[in-house]
Design a protein around this motif. Sequence first.
Motif, short mmCIF file in Angstrom:
data_model
loop_
_atom_site.label_atom_id
_atom_site.label_comp_id
_atom_site.label_asym_id
_atom_site.label_seq_id
_atom_site.Cartn_x
_atom_site.Cartn_y
_atom_site.Cartn_z
N LEU A 267 34.58 48.15 6.15
CA LEU A 267 34.40 49.50 5.63
C LEU A 267 33.68 50.40 6.63
O LEU A 267 33.65 51.62 6.46
CB LEU A 267 33.63 49.46 4.32
CG LEU A 267 34.28 48.64 3.19
CD1 LEU A 267 33.39 48.60 1.97
CD2 LEU A 267 35.65 49.20 2.83
N ASN A 268 33.10 49.79 7.66
CA ASN A 268 32.39 50.56 8.70
C ASN A 268 33.29 50.72 9.92
O ASN A 268 34.02 49.79 10.29
CB ASN A 268 31.10 49.85 9.10
CG ASN A 268 30.13 49.73 7.92
OD1 ASN A 268 30.01 50.65 7.12
ND2 ASN A 268 29.47 48.58 7.81
N ASN A 269 33.24 51.87 10.53
CA ASN A 269 34.04 52.11 11.73
C ASN A 269 33.46 51.37 12.91
O ASN A 269 32.23 51.34 13.10
CB ASN A 269 34.09 53.61 12.05
CG ASN A 269 34.80 54.39 10.96
OD1 ASN A 269 35.60 53.83 10.21
ND2 ASN A 269 34.50 55.67 10.86
N PRO A 270 34.29 50.73 13.74
CA PRO A 270 33.78 50.01 14.91
C PRO A 270 33.20 50.96 15.95
O PRO A 270 33.60 52.12 16.05
CB PRO A 270 35.02 49.29 15.44
CG PRO A 270 36.18 50.08 14.93
CD PRO A 270 35.75 50.67 13.62
N ASP A 271 32.26 50.45 16.72
CA ASP A 271 31.63 51.28 17.76
C ASP A 271 32.58 51.52 18.93
O ASP A 271 32.58 52.58 19.54
CB ASP A 271 30.34 50.61 18.26
CG ASP A 271 29.29 50.51 17.16
OD1 ASP A 271 29.28 51.42 16.29
OD2 ASP A 271 28.51 49.54 17.16
N ALA A 272 33.37 50.51 19.24
CA ALA A 272 34.27 50.62 20.40
C ALA A 272 35.38 51.62 20.09
O ALA A 272 35.87 51.69 18.96
CB ALA A 272 34.88 49.26 20.71
N SER B 102 35.83 54.76 1.27
CA SER B 102 34.47 54.28 0.96
C SER B 102 33.74 55.26 0.06
O SER B 102 32.79 54.88 -0.64
CB SER B 102 33.68 54.07 2.26
OG SER B 102 33.66 55.28 3.01
N ARG B 103 34.20 56.51 0.01
CA ARG B 103 33.55 57.53 -0.82
C ARG B 103 34.16 57.60 -2.22
O ARG B 103 33.45 57.73 -3.20
CB ARG B 103 33.66 58.90 -0.13
CG ARG B 103 32.90 60.02 -0.82
CD ARG B 103 32.87 61.25 0.06
NE ARG B 103 34.19 61.72 0.41
CZ ARG B 103 34.91 62.56 -0.33
NH1 ARG B 103 34.42 63.02 -1.47
NH2 ARG B 103 36.10 62.97 0.07
N CYS C 182 34.54 49.91 -4.08
CA CYS C 182 34.64 48.96 -2.98
C CYS C 182 33.97 47.62 -3.29
O CYS C 182 33.71 46.82 -2.38
CB CYS C 182 34.04 49.56 -1.70
SG CYS C 182 34.93 51.02 -1.12
N THR C 183 33.69 47.37 -4.55
CA THR C 183 33.05 46.11 -4.96
C THR C 183 33.88 44.92 -4.51
O THR C 183 35.09 44.86 -4.74
CB THR C 183 32.89 46.06 -6.49
OG1 THR C 183 32.20 47.23 -6.92
CG2 THR C 183 32.15 44.82 -6.93
N GLY C 184 33.23 43.96 -3.84
CA GLY C 184 33.90 42.74 -3.42
C GLY C 184 34.58 42.81 -2.08
O GLY C 184 35.13 41.81 -1.60
N LEU C 185 34.56 43.97 -1.44
CA LEU C 185 35.21 44.12 -0.14
C LEU C 185 34.19 43.88 0.98
O LEU C 185 33.02 44.25 0.85
CB LEU C 185 35.82 45.52 0.00
CG LEU C 185 36.91 45.87 -1.01
CD1 LEU C 185 37.36 47.31 -0.83
CD2 LEU C 185 38.10 44.93 -0.87
N ILE D 4 42.00 55.20 -7.53
CA ILE D 4 42.42 54.05 -8.35
C ILE D 4 42.25 52.73 -7.61
O ILE D 4 41.93 51.71 -8.21
CB ILE D 4 43.89 54.23 -8.80
CG1 ILE D 4 43.98 55.39 -9.81
CG2 ILE D 4 44.45 52.96 -9.42
CD1 ILE D 4 45.40 55.70 -10.27
N THR D 5 42.45 52.73 -6.30
CA THR D 5 42.42 51.49 -5.51
C THR D 5 41.11 50.74 -5.66
O THR D 5 40.04 51.30 -5.40
CB THR D 5 42.68 51.80 -4.02
OG1 THR D 5 43.92 52.48 -3.88
CG2 THR D 5 42.69 50.53 -3.19
N SER D 6 41.17 49.49 -6.09
CA SER D 6 39.98 48.63 -6.15
C SER D 6 40.43 47.17 -6.17
O SER D 6 41.50 46.85 -6.70
CB SER D 6 39.12 48.93 -7.38
OG SER D 6 39.63 48.35 -8.54
N LEU D 7 39.61 46.29 -5.64
CA LEU D 7 39.93 44.87 -5.57
C LEU D 7 40.05 44.27 -6.97
O LEU D 7 40.99 43.53 -7.26
CB LEU D 7 38.85 44.13 -4.76
CG LEU D 7 39.01 42.61 -4.65
CD1 LEU D 7 40.31 42.27 -3.92
CD2 LEU D 7 37.81 42.00 -3.94
N ASN D 8 39.11 44.59 -7.85
CA ASN D 8 39.12 44.02 -9.20
C ASN D 8 40.40 44.39 -9.95
O ASN D 8 41.01 43.55 -10.61
CB ASN D 8 37.90 44.49 -10.00
CG ASN D 8 36.60 43.91 -9.46
OD1 ASN D 8 36.61 42.85 -8.83
ND2 ASN D 8 35.49 44.59 -9.69
#
Length: 431
Positions: A288-293, A275-276, A280-283, A253-257
């Motif tokens: 949404l991507n995991n950091p490398d560190a 993310s699956r 995620c429109t507008g985010l 259900i979670t969405s910015l709109n």
Amino acid sequence: TPCWGHLTQYSFLPWRGGPTRKMPPTASVMDFFQLFVPDHVLKNMVVQTNMYAKKYQERFGSDDAWVDVTLTEMKAFLGYMISTSIHHCESVLSIWSSGFYSNKSIALIMTQTRFEKILKYFHIVAFRSSQTTHGLYKIQPFLDSLQNGFDSTFRPSQTQVLHEPLIDEDPIFIATCTERELRKRKKRKFSLWVRQCSSTGFICQIYVHLKEGSGADGLDALKNKPQLHSMVAKSLCQNASGKNYIIFTGPSITSLNLFEEFEKQEIYCCGLLSSRKSDCTGLPPSMLNNPDAPQSRGQYRIKMKGNMSLICWYNKGHFRFLTNAYSPVQQGVIIKRKSGEIPCPLAVEAFAAHLSYICKYDDKYSKYFISHKPNKTWQQVFWFAVSIAINNAYILYKMSDAYHVTRYSRAQFSERLIKELLGLEDTSPSH
């Protein structure tokens, strides 16, 4: 349009939910049940069942064994069905058998033949109106009446959860079924969603979505799942505008709109993001991507857009939350039995606490759902709705003075209700 950036501060003053009317200490179990299923609803079932029986016999030939059902018999009929929520016999007819699930104490009230006749003709709506296009027309009046009962008897707390309650097959039945029996079992043709008070477990609203059909709300018209779940959320919150509710949602259900649309109606949200599974429109993609560190437990990043905050929190994995109900500058903590305290934003702590309560409610009350499994979709929905009504009645009972007199457990509450419906116990006067 505001950009994702720094944050603003805001807060809410929460309130707890509770009954809107005081029930007397002498109130019977039946009094609580009839807050949601009153006599006029039962009388309508009597009228509609008799009308359907007459119509059926005009079309397929007379049934000499049929006699019009009475209100007393309709109550007994419901009592027999509700008994399957305690004894978990998949077939209600087991009551009259000589097997493990037989129940001679209640079997004498009505013969099995009479029960089967009522079951054959049982209806909420006997005739389809020419204007009716909704697939649930046979049960919609009952659902509307139930909703009126929920609205008039209970004021929910500020915090509520949108989710699908546990109404799947009883694992005991699945474990004992043969492969052939499992293949023969039909999957449910509907999904049931609820808006639930997170401080008491009271279900404030029910939404039933048919999985088949070409209508405006059928899956044929909603192939896009985010669109479907957004429609479900809007339907569940249609009576929540302007009340400053805080709604917790799962990833579907979670969405910015949706959250922005709800904010305009003074409905605030806190949802887990995926993310699956989420829209995620507008985010911002960077969140949404995991950091490398490598991250340490309790570490988090925040992006803001007006009152909306997107939180990425790490705890043996990355968890993302979208909220306009909690300021991310407010600190919280998750307490783990082995790890101790893990720091987090308050939104994360609140989400975990409220969802944990709902999971406990499901574990405690889902096992009291009526286990009779009819083939017709409207009947499946009806018995699930009756089960929810009984759970809600028990919650009101526990919050009343009557609980301090009798102190029934959830199982005892159903047992007492069955006896009162069958006329085996006199109901205490409520006035």
